[in-house]
Design a protein around this motif. Structure first.
Motif, PDB file in Angstrom:
ATOM      1  N   CYS A  62       0.843  -1.190   0.000  1.00 48.61           N
ATOM      2  CA  CYS A  62       0.000   0.000   0.000  1.00 48.61           C
ATOM      3  C   CYS A  62       0.875   1.236   0.000  1.00 48.61           C
ATOM      4  CB  CYS A  62      -0.987   0.007   1.154  1.00 48.61           C
ATOM      5  SG  CYS A  62      -0.333   0.555   2.724  1.00 48.61           S
ATOM      6  N   ASP A  63       0.317   2.332  -0.501  1.00 45.46           N
ATOM      7  CA  ASP A  63       1.039   3.592  -0.560  1.00 45.46           C
ATOM      8  C   ASP A  63       0.029   4.722  -0.544  1.00 45.46           C
ATOM      9  OD1 ASP A  63       2.996   5.513  -0.845  1.00 45.46           O
ATOM     10  OD2 ASP A  63       3.810   4.696  -2.698  1.00 45.46           O
ATOM     11  N   LEU A  64       0.290   5.718   0.251  1.00 50.89           N
ATOM     12  CA  LEU A  64      -0.518   6.918   0.308  1.00 50.89           C
ATOM     13  C   LEU A  64       0.168   7.916  -0.622  1.00 50.89           C
ATOM     14  CD1 LEU A  64      -2.991   8.090   1.785  1.00 50.89           C
ATOM     15  CD2 LEU A  64      -1.410   8.989   3.502  1.00 50.89           C
ATOM     16  N   MET A  65      -0.414   8.137  -1.809  1.00 49.02           N
ATOM     17  CA  MET A  65       0.264   8.889  -2.863  1.00 49.02           C
ATOM     18  C   MET A  65      -0.262  10.302  -3.035  1.00 49.02           C
ATOM     19  SD  MET A  65       0.675   6.274  -6.007  1.00 49.02           S
ATOM     20  CE  MET A  65       1.120   4.571  -5.752  1.00 49.02           C
ATOM     21  N   GLY A  66       0.697  11.205  -3.207  1.00 45.98           N
ATOM     22  CA  GLY A  66       0.395  12.562  -3.618  1.00 45.98           C
ATOM     23  C   GLY A  66       0.358  12.623  -5.135  1.00 45.98           C
ATOM     24  N   GLU A  67       0.074  13.788  -5.647  1.00 48.80           N
ATOM     25  CA  GLU A  67      -0.105  13.981  -7.093  1.00 48.80           C
ATOM     26  C   GLU A  67       1.115  13.548  -7.912  1.00 48.80           C
ATOM     27  OE1 GLU A  67      -2.146  17.562  -9.201  1.00 48.80           O
ATOM     28  OE2 GLU A  67      -0.018  18.061  -8.987  1.00 48.80           O
ATOM     29  N   GLU A  68       2.290  13.980  -7.529  1.00 48.01           N
ATOM     30  CA  GLU A  68       3.488  13.668  -8.310  1.00 48.01           C
ATOM     31  C   GLU A  68       3.802  12.166  -8.293  1.00 48.01           C
ATOM     32  OE1 GLU A  68       8.211  14.821  -8.591  1.00 48.01           O
ATOM     33  OE2 GLU A  68       6.840  16.204  -7.593  1.00 48.01           O
ATOM     34  N   GLU A  69       3.732  11.564  -7.124  1.00 46.59           N
ATOM     35  CA  GLU A  69       3.997  10.125  -7.026  1.00 46.59           C
ATOM     36  C   GLU A  69       2.970   9.332  -7.832  1.00 46.59           C
ATOM     37  OE1 GLU A  69       4.763   6.656  -3.696  1.00 46.59           O
ATOM     38  OE2 GLU A  69       3.910   8.562  -3.060  1.00 46.59           O
ATOM     39  N   TYR A  70       1.707   9.739  -7.755  1.00 47.31           N
ATOM     40  CA  TYR A  70       0.638   9.067  -8.498  1.00 47.31           C
ATOM     41  C   TYR A  70       0.910   9.142 -10.007  1.00 47.31           C
ATOM     42  CZ  TYR A  70      -4.128   7.636  -9.699  1.00 47.31           C
ATOM     43  OH  TYR A  70      -5.221   6.965 -10.184  1.00 47.31           O
ATOM     44  N   GLU A  71       1.306  10.313 -10.448  1.00 51.96           N
ATOM     45  CA  GLU A  71       1.582  10.504 -11.877  1.00 51.96           C
ATOM     46  C   GLU A  71       2.744   9.648 -12.356  1.00 51.96           C
ATOM     47  OE1 GLU A  71       3.014  14.119 -14.679  1.00 51.96           O
ATOM     48  OE2 GLU A  71       1.246  14.474 -13.438  1.00 51.96           O
ATOM     49  N   HIS A  72       3.761   9.464 -11.510  1.00 47.48           N
ATOM     50  CA  HIS A  72       4.952   8.715 -11.918  1.00 47.48           C
ATOM     51  C   HIS A  72       4.868   7.222 -11.621  1.00 47.48           C
ATOM     52  CE1 HIS A  72       6.572  12.861 -11.878  1.00 47.48           C
ATOM     53  NE2 HIS A  72       7.095  12.419 -13.002  1.00 47.48           N
ATOM     54  N   SER A  73       3.753   6.764 -11.100  1.00 48.14           N
ATOM     55  CA  SER A  73       3.597   5.334 -10.834  1.00 48.14           C
ATOM     56  C   SER A  73       2.334   4.806 -11.510  1.00 48.14           C
ATOM     57  CB  SER A  73       3.572   5.059  -9.333  1.00 48.14           C
ATOM     58  OG  SER A  73       2.516   5.769  -8.718  1.00 48.14           O
ATOM     59  N   ILE A  74       1.181   5.183 -11.019  1.00 49.41           N
ATOM     60  CA  ILE A  74      -0.083   4.695 -11.569  1.00 49.41           C
ATOM     61  C   ILE A  74      -0.287   5.169 -13.007  1.00 49.41           C
ATOM     62  CG2 ILE A  74      -2.593   4.713 -11.288  1.00 49.41           C
ATOM     63  CD1 ILE A  74      -1.071   3.088  -9.127  1.00 49.41           C
ATOM     64  N   LEU A  75       0.084   6.411 -13.299  1.00 53.10           N
ATOM     65  CA  LEU A  75      -0.091   6.966 -14.645  1.00 53.10           C
ATOM     66  C   LEU A  75       1.199   6.975 -15.453  1.00 53.10           C
ATOM     67  CD1 LEU A  75      -2.399  10.045 -13.904  1.00 53.10           C
ATOM     68  CD2 LEU A  75      -3.058   7.770 -14.679  1.00 53.10           C
ATOM     69  N   ALA A  76       2.200   6.213 -15.053  1.00 58.79           N
ATOM     70  CA  ALA A  76       3.529   6.274 -15.658  1.00 58.79           C
ATOM     71  C   ALA A  76       3.530   6.109 -17.176  1.00 58.79           C
ATOM     72  CB  ALA A  76       4.442   5.240 -15.020  1.00 58.79           C
ATOM     73  N   ASN A  77       2.774   5.220 -17.714  1.00 60.23           N
ATOM     74  CA  ASN A  77       2.781   4.975 -19.160  1.00 60.23           C
ATOM     75  C   ASN A  77       1.554   5.545 -19.857  1.00 60.23           C
ATOM     76  OD1 ASN A  77       5.164   3.585 -18.861  1.00 60.23           O
ATOM     77  ND2 ASN A  77       4.186   1.603 -18.687  1.00 60.23           N
ATOM     78  N   ALA A  78       0.831   6.396 -19.165  1.00 62.85           N
ATOM     79  CA  ALA A  78      -0.392   6.967 -19.736  1.00 62.85           C
ATOM     80  C   ALA A  78      -0.117   8.367 -20.279  1.00 62.85           C
ATOM     81  CB  ALA A  78      -1.475   7.043 -18.665  1.00 62.85           C
ATOM     82  N   SER A  79      -0.971   8.807 -21.172  1.00 65.07           N
ATOM     83  CA  SER A  79      -0.830  10.157 -21.709  1.00 65.07           C
ATOM     84  C   SER A  79      -1.470  11.184 -20.779  1.00 65.07           C
ATOM     85  CB  SER A  79      -1.460  10.239 -23.102  1.00 65.07           C
ATOM     86  OG  SER A  79      -2.831   9.895 -23.041  1.00 65.07           O
ATOM     87  N   ASP A  80      -2.277  10.717 -19.818  1.00 66.00           N
ATOM     88  CA  ASP A  80      -2.929  11.614 -18.861  1.00 66.00           C
ATOM     89  C   ASP A  80      -1.935  12.108 -17.816  1.00 66.00           C
ATOM     90  OD1 ASP A  80      -5.370  11.163 -20.090  1.00 66.00           O
ATOM     91  OD2 ASP A  80      -5.863   9.491 -18.761  1.00 66.00           O
ATOM     92  N   LYS A  81      -2.185  13.300 -17.345  1.00 65.36           N
ATOM     93  CA  LYS A  81      -1.411  13.878 -16.245  1.00 65.36           C
ATOM     94  C   LYS A  81      -2.304  13.910 -15.014  1.00 65.36           C
ATOM     95  CE  LYS A  81       2.348  15.640 -18.340  1.00 65.36           C
ATOM     96  NZ  LYS A  81       3.661  15.228 -18.000  1.00 65.36           N
ATOM     97  N   ALA A  82      -1.727  13.687 -13.855  1.00 61.10           N
ATOM     98  CA  ALA A  82      -2.484  13.790 -12.606  1.00 61.10           C
ATOM     99  C   ALA A  82      -2.754  15.267 -12.319  1.00 61.10           C
ATOM    100  CB  ALA A  82      -1.705  13.165 -11.462  1.00 61.10           C
ATOM    101  N   ASP A  83      -3.984  15.579 -11.985  1.00 54.38           N
ATOM    102  CA  ASP A  83      -4.365  16.944 -11.636  1.00 54.38           C
ATOM    103  C   ASP A  83      -5.297  16.872 -10.433  1.00 54.38           C
ATOM    104  OD1 ASP A  83      -5.259  19.535 -11.371  1.00 54.38           O
ATOM    105  OD2 ASP A  83      -5.655  19.815 -13.513  1.00 54.38           O
ATOM    106  N   PHE A  84      -4.705  16.762  -9.245  1.00 52.67           N
ATOM    107  CA  PHE A  84      -5.498  16.588  -8.033  1.00 52.67           C
ATOM    108  C   PHE A  84      -6.361  17.807  -7.730  1.00 52.67           C
ATOM    109  CE2 PHE A  84      -3.162  12.969  -5.595  1.00 52.67           C
ATOM    110  CZ  PHE A  84      -3.244  12.167  -6.711  1.00 52.67           C
ATOM    111  N   THR A  85      -5.933  18.979  -8.166  1.00 49.15           N
ATOM    112  CA  THR A  85      -6.763  20.171  -7.966  1.00 49.15           C
ATOM    113  C   THR A  85      -8.065  20.017  -8.728  1.00 49.15           C
ATOM    114  OG1 THR A  85      -4.816  21.561  -7.692  1.00 49.15           O
ATOM    115  CG2 THR A  85      -6.889  22.676  -8.209  1.00 49.15           C
ATOM    116  N   ASP A  86      -7.985  19.575  -9.960  1.00 45.70           N
ATOM    117  CA  ASP A  86      -9.177  19.371 -10.782  1.00 45.70           C
ATOM    118  C   ASP A  86      -9.988  18.171 -10.295  1.00 45.70           C
ATOM    119  OD1 ASP A  86     -10.902  19.903 -13.029  1.00 45.70           O
ATOM    120  OD2 ASP A  86      -9.940  18.219 -14.073  1.00 45.70           O
ATOM    121  N   TRP A  87      -9.312  17.071  -9.976  1.00 49.88           N
ATOM    122  CA  TRP A  87      -9.996  15.834  -9.603  1.00 49.88           C
ATOM    123  C   TRP A  87     -10.618  15.899  -8.212  1.00 49.88           C
ATOM    124  CZ3 TRP A  87      -5.689  11.795 -11.082  1.00 49.88           C
ATOM    125  CH2 TRP A  87      -5.456  11.842 -12.465  1.00 49.88           C
ATOM    126  N   TYR A  88      -9.871  16.453  -7.258  1.00 51.44           N
ATOM    127  CA  TYR A  88     -10.297  16.403  -5.858  1.00 51.44           C
ATOM    128  C   TYR A  88     -10.471  17.777  -5.205  1.00 51.44           C
ATOM    129  CZ  TYR A  88      -8.479  11.713  -6.653  1.00 51.44           C
ATOM    130  OH  TYR A  88      -8.230  10.481  -7.174  1.00 51.44           O
TER     131      TYR A  88
END
Length: 99
Positions: A59-85
């Protein structure tokens, strides 16, 4: 830290610290069970595919940057926690089930 804990126990441990819970399963299991979250080594589950009694492997409690570089690593989407949350400093609790 989460060895032998269930999804429900981990959720309780991090209660109030995360805005969203995401549960994953490793793409490959066994001797080389993933030691980190990455798009290439896990896939997300919907609520009906796991329960609070399932054992947690990682388990990992992820912030925006960590989420973008792990869960979204190979995706074209960028994490935007301000917009999402509504909060750039929001955290997502990511759980990978034990194999």
């Amino acid at each position: 830290m989460v060895k032998n804990m269930t999804v429900g126990e981990v959720k309780k441990m991090y209660a109030g610290e995360y805005v969203e819970l995401e549960v994953y399963r490793a793409r490959e299991r066994g001797e080389y069970y993933p030691r980190e979250f990455h798009t290439a080594n896990c896939y997300s589950l919907n609520d009906s595919e796991y329960s609070n009694e399932d054992e947690v492997g990682l388990c990992d409690l992820m912030g925006e940057e960590e989420y973008e570089h792990s869960i979204l690593a190979n995706a074209s989407d960028k994490a935007d926690f301000t917009d999402w949350y509504g909060d750039k400093d929001a955290k997502v609790l990511c759980i990978m089930l034990a194999d």
